[in-house]
Design an enzyme around this catalytic site. Sequence first.
Site, mmCIF file in Angstrom:
data_model
loop_
_atom_site.group_PDB
_atom_site.id
_atom_site.type_symbol
_atom_site.label_atom_id
_atom_site.label_comp_id
_atom_site.label_asym_id
_atom_site.label_seq_id
_atom_site.Cartn_x
_atom_site.Cartn_y
_atom_site.Cartn_z
ATOM 1 N N ARG A 106 17.343 1.597 -15.946
ATOM 2 C CA ARG A 106 18.592 0.842 -15.799
ATOM 3 C C ARG A 106 18.767 -0.128 -16.971
ATOM 4 O O ARG A 106 19.833 -0.231 -17.579
ATOM 5 C CB ARG A 106 18.561 0.081 -14.472
ATOM 6 C CG ARG A 106 19.754 -0.830 -14.273
ATOM 7 C CD ARG A 106 19.722 -1.477 -12.898
ATOM 8 N NE ARG A 106 20.098 -0.535 -11.859
ATOM 9 C CZ ARG A 106 19.931 -0.746 -10.551
ATOM 10 N NH1 ARG A 106 19.370 -1.867 -10.125
ATOM 11 N NH2 ARG A 106 20.316 0.146 -9.680
ATOM 12 N N LYS A 149 3.744 4.062 -1.498
ATOM 13 C CA LYS A 149 4.086 4.641 -2.799
ATOM 14 C C LYS A 149 5.399 4.066 -3.314
ATOM 15 O O LYS A 149 6.326 3.854 -2.540
ATOM 16 C CB LYS A 149 4.227 6.157 -2.652
ATOM 17 C CG LYS A 149 4.702 6.858 -3.905
ATOM 18 C CD LYS A 149 4.699 8.359 -3.710
ATOM 19 C CE LYS A 149 5.542 9.071 -4.745
ATOM 20 N NZ LYS A 149 5.045 8.943 -6.102
ATOM 21 N N LYS A 154 5.583 1.704 -6.301
ATOM 22 C CA LYS A 154 5.512 0.481 -7.124
ATOM 23 C C LYS A 154 5.789 0.790 -8.598
ATOM 24 O O LYS A 154 6.597 0.129 -9.250
ATOM 25 C CB LYS A 154 4.141 -0.176 -6.967
ATOM 26 C CG LYS A 154 3.868 -0.615 -5.524
ATOM 27 C CD LYS A 154 2.460 -1.091 -5.311
ATOM 28 C CE LYS A 154 1.426 -0.001 -5.347
ATOM 29 N NZ LYS A 154 1.498 0.935 -4.221
ATOM 30 N N THR A 155 5.119 1.815 -9.095
ATOM 31 C CA THR A 155 5.319 2.162 -10.506
ATOM 32 C C THR A 155 6.665 2.848 -10.710
ATOM 33 O O THR A 155 7.389 2.541 -11.668
ATOM 34 C CB THR A 155 4.173 3.072 -10.999
ATOM 35 O OG1 THR A 155 2.944 2.365 -10.848
ATOM 36 C CG2 THR A 155 4.351 3.451 -12.459
ATOM 37 N N THR A 156 7.025 3.735 -9.787
ATOM 38 C CA THR A 156 8.303 4.442 -9.961
ATOM 39 C C THR A 156 9.478 3.460 -9.893
ATOM 40 O O THR A 156 10.463 3.622 -10.615
ATOM 41 C CB THR A 156 8.498 5.572 -8.932
ATOM 42 O OG1 THR A 156 8.081 5.136 -7.660
ATOM 43 C CG2 THR A 156 7.705 6.802 -9.307
ATOM 44 N N TRP A 169 -11.671 3.287 -18.074
ATOM 45 C CA TRP A 169 -12.447 2.542 -17.075
ATOM 46 C C TRP A 169 -13.727 3.300 -16.789
ATOM 47 O O TRP A 169 -13.739 4.506 -16.650
ATOM 48 C CB TRP A 169 -11.645 2.381 -15.781
ATOM 49 C CG TRP A 169 -10.381 1.641 -15.975
ATOM 50 C CD1 TRP A 169 -9.121 2.139 -15.850
ATOM 51 C CD2 TRP A 169 -10.231 0.272 -16.345
ATOM 52 N NE1 TRP A 169 -8.205 1.161 -16.121
ATOM 53 C CE2 TRP A 169 -8.864 0.002 -16.422
ATOM 54 C CE3 TRP A 169 -11.132 -0.765 -16.613
ATOM 55 C CZ2 TRP A 169 -8.365 -1.246 -16.756
ATOM 56 C CZ3 TRP A 169 -10.633 -2.005 -16.944
ATOM 57 C CH2 TRP A 169 -9.264 -2.234 -17.013
ATOM 58 N N PHE A 187 -9.305 3.457 -24.645
ATOM 59 C CA PHE A 187 -10.280 2.824 -23.751
ATOM 60 C C PHE A 187 -10.157 3.444 -22.362
ATOM 61 O O PHE A 187 -9.088 3.838 -21.944
ATOM 62 C CB PHE A 187 -10.009 1.325 -23.645
ATOM 63 C CG PHE A 187 -10.434 0.571 -24.864
ATOM 64 C CD1 PHE A 187 -11.542 -0.259 -24.827
ATOM 65 C CD2 PHE A 187 -9.739 0.702 -26.055
ATOM 66 C CE1 PHE A 187 -11.943 -0.951 -25.952
ATOM 67 C CE2 PHE A 187 -10.128 0.013 -27.192
ATOM 68 C CZ PHE A 187 -11.235 -0.814 -27.137
ATOM 69 N N GLU A 237 0.008 -1.973 -12.898
ATOM 70 C CA GLU A 237 -1.363 -2.064 -12.365
ATOM 71 C C GLU A 237 -2.161 -3.221 -12.938
ATOM 72 O O GLU A 237 -3.395 -3.192 -12.930
ATOM 73 C CB GLU A 237 -2.137 -0.745 -12.544
ATOM 74 C CG GLU A 237 -1.757 0.325 -11.555
ATOM 75 C CD GLU A 237 -2.132 0.000 -10.102
ATOM 76 O OE1 GLU A 237 -2.783 -1.039 -9.841
ATOM 77 O OE2 GLU A 237 -1.742 0.767 -9.227
ATOM 78 N N ASN A 271 0.808 -1.229 0.000
ATOM 79 C CA ASN A 271 0.000 0.000 0.000
ATOM 80 C C ASN A 271 0.837 1.273 0.000
ATOM 81 O O ASN A 271 0.301 2.369 0.022
ATOM 82 C CB ASN A 271 -0.968 -0.013 1.203
ATOM 83 C CG ASN A 271 -0.216 0.073 2.527
ATOM 84 O OD1 ASN A 271 1.016 -0.019 2.551
ATOM 85 N ND2 ASN A 271 -0.933 0.251 3.622
HETATM 86 P P1 ATP Z 1 3.962 5.699 -7.851
HETATM 87 O O1 ATP Z 1 3.330 5.729 -9.221
HETATM 88 O O2 ATP Z 1 4.105 7.082 -7.325
HETATM 89 O O3 ATP Z 1 5.179 4.854 -7.775
HETATM 90 P P2 ATP Z 1 2.455 3.529 -6.771
HETATM 91 O O4 ATP Z 1 2.563 2.899 -8.111
HETATM 92 O O5 ATP Z 1 3.162 2.844 -5.644
HETATM 93 O O6 ATP Z 1 2.886 5.041 -6.862
HETATM 94 P P3 ATP Z 1 -0.421 3.355 -6.979
HETATM 95 O O7 ATP Z 1 -1.166 2.400 -6.131
HETATM 96 O O8 ATP Z 1 -0.225 3.047 -8.423
HETATM 97 O O9 ATP Z 1 0.977 3.668 -6.277
HETATM 98 O O10 ATP Z 1 -1.118 4.760 -6.834
HETATM 99 C C1 ATP Z 1 -0.720 5.836 -7.629
HETATM 100 C C2 ATP Z 1 -0.963 7.175 -6.954
HETATM 101 O O11 ATP Z 1 -1.435 7.062 -5.631
HETATM 102 C C3 ATP Z 1 0.330 7.981 -6.862
HETATM 103 O O12 ATP Z 1 -0.013 9.296 -7.152
HETATM 104 C C4 ATP Z 1 0.733 7.866 -5.406
HETATM 105 O O13 ATP Z 1 1.426 8.997 -4.877
HETATM 106 C C5 ATP Z 1 -0.564 7.708 -4.725
HETATM 107 N N1 ATP Z 1 -0.357 6.872 -3.569
HETATM 108 C C6 ATP Z 1 0.397 5.755 -3.498
HETATM 109 N N2 ATP Z 1 0.426 5.279 -2.251
HETATM 110 C C7 ATP Z 1 -0.350 6.091 -1.521
HETATM 111 C C8 ATP Z 1 -0.731 6.148 -0.137
HETATM 112 N N3 ATP Z 1 -0.297 5.213 0.710
HETATM 113 N N4 ATP Z 1 -1.559 7.164 0.263
HETATM 114 C C9 ATP Z 1 -1.995 8.079 -0.603
HETATM 115 N N5 ATP Z 1 -1.671 8.101 -1.916
HETATM 116 C C10 ATP Z 1 -0.858 7.120 -2.359
HETATM 117 MG MG MG Z 2 1.282 2.528 -9.631
#
Ligand code: ATP
Ligand code: MG
Length: 190
Positions: A41, A29, A31-33, A84, A82, A119, A27
Amino acid sequence: MVERKYKWRRADYQENTRGLLIVHTGNGKGKTTCALGLMMRAAGQDLRCCMIQFMKSRKDRYGEHLSAEKLGIEVHTMGDGFTWDTKNPEQDRQTARHTWDLCVEKLRSGEYDLLVFDELVYVLSYNLLAVDEVLADIRAARERQPSIHIVVTGRDAPKELIDAADLVTEMTEIKHPFQAGIRAQKGIEF
Ligand code: ATP
Ligand code: MG
């Protein structure tokens, strides 16, 4: 211009590489970054990379899309055009199907060393795609091309995906600026 220290042959690379199935979940932040950092890399090593994003639409121009163009990294968003629509589950299923079809095309092409399905976990959690089908397609691709690295992101990764993976990292939220009322910011979130 950066000079390369050595040249490599793709056949050698493929023979000596053990492809990984990598999962970024949790949960917090990042995962995508983290997946983007990995692609940066890998692209630096001349690996052929592609990211397919299930949650972002084509009209959104995130920082990662602009950087990817500069680095020659291919990025696709949800089957182009497309979107959601939670009020229309049938449409969502079609969007998921269309996007996964593109993922399968990339998996089968043999033209990539690293594929990121950003995702994908979201569509599995919402039962828009069956985890068994997704894992079967991934397994088949890995048998065909054992050197391929595949990254899947999204919170709440299902047990089947975790069991099948070689590398699983869970991002844990300790603090997020959102809790302090700070909204998404340029360069940090998009
Ligand atoms: P990022 O893309 O920044 O690496 P993520 O892939 O880990 O984030 P997602 O679940 O894809 O997270 O959600 C994307 C968005 O939700 C991002 O803008 C991120 O800052 C925000 N977000 C992620 N984790 C949290 C959290 N724990 N509370 C609030 N917002 C969050
Ligand atoms: Mg993400």
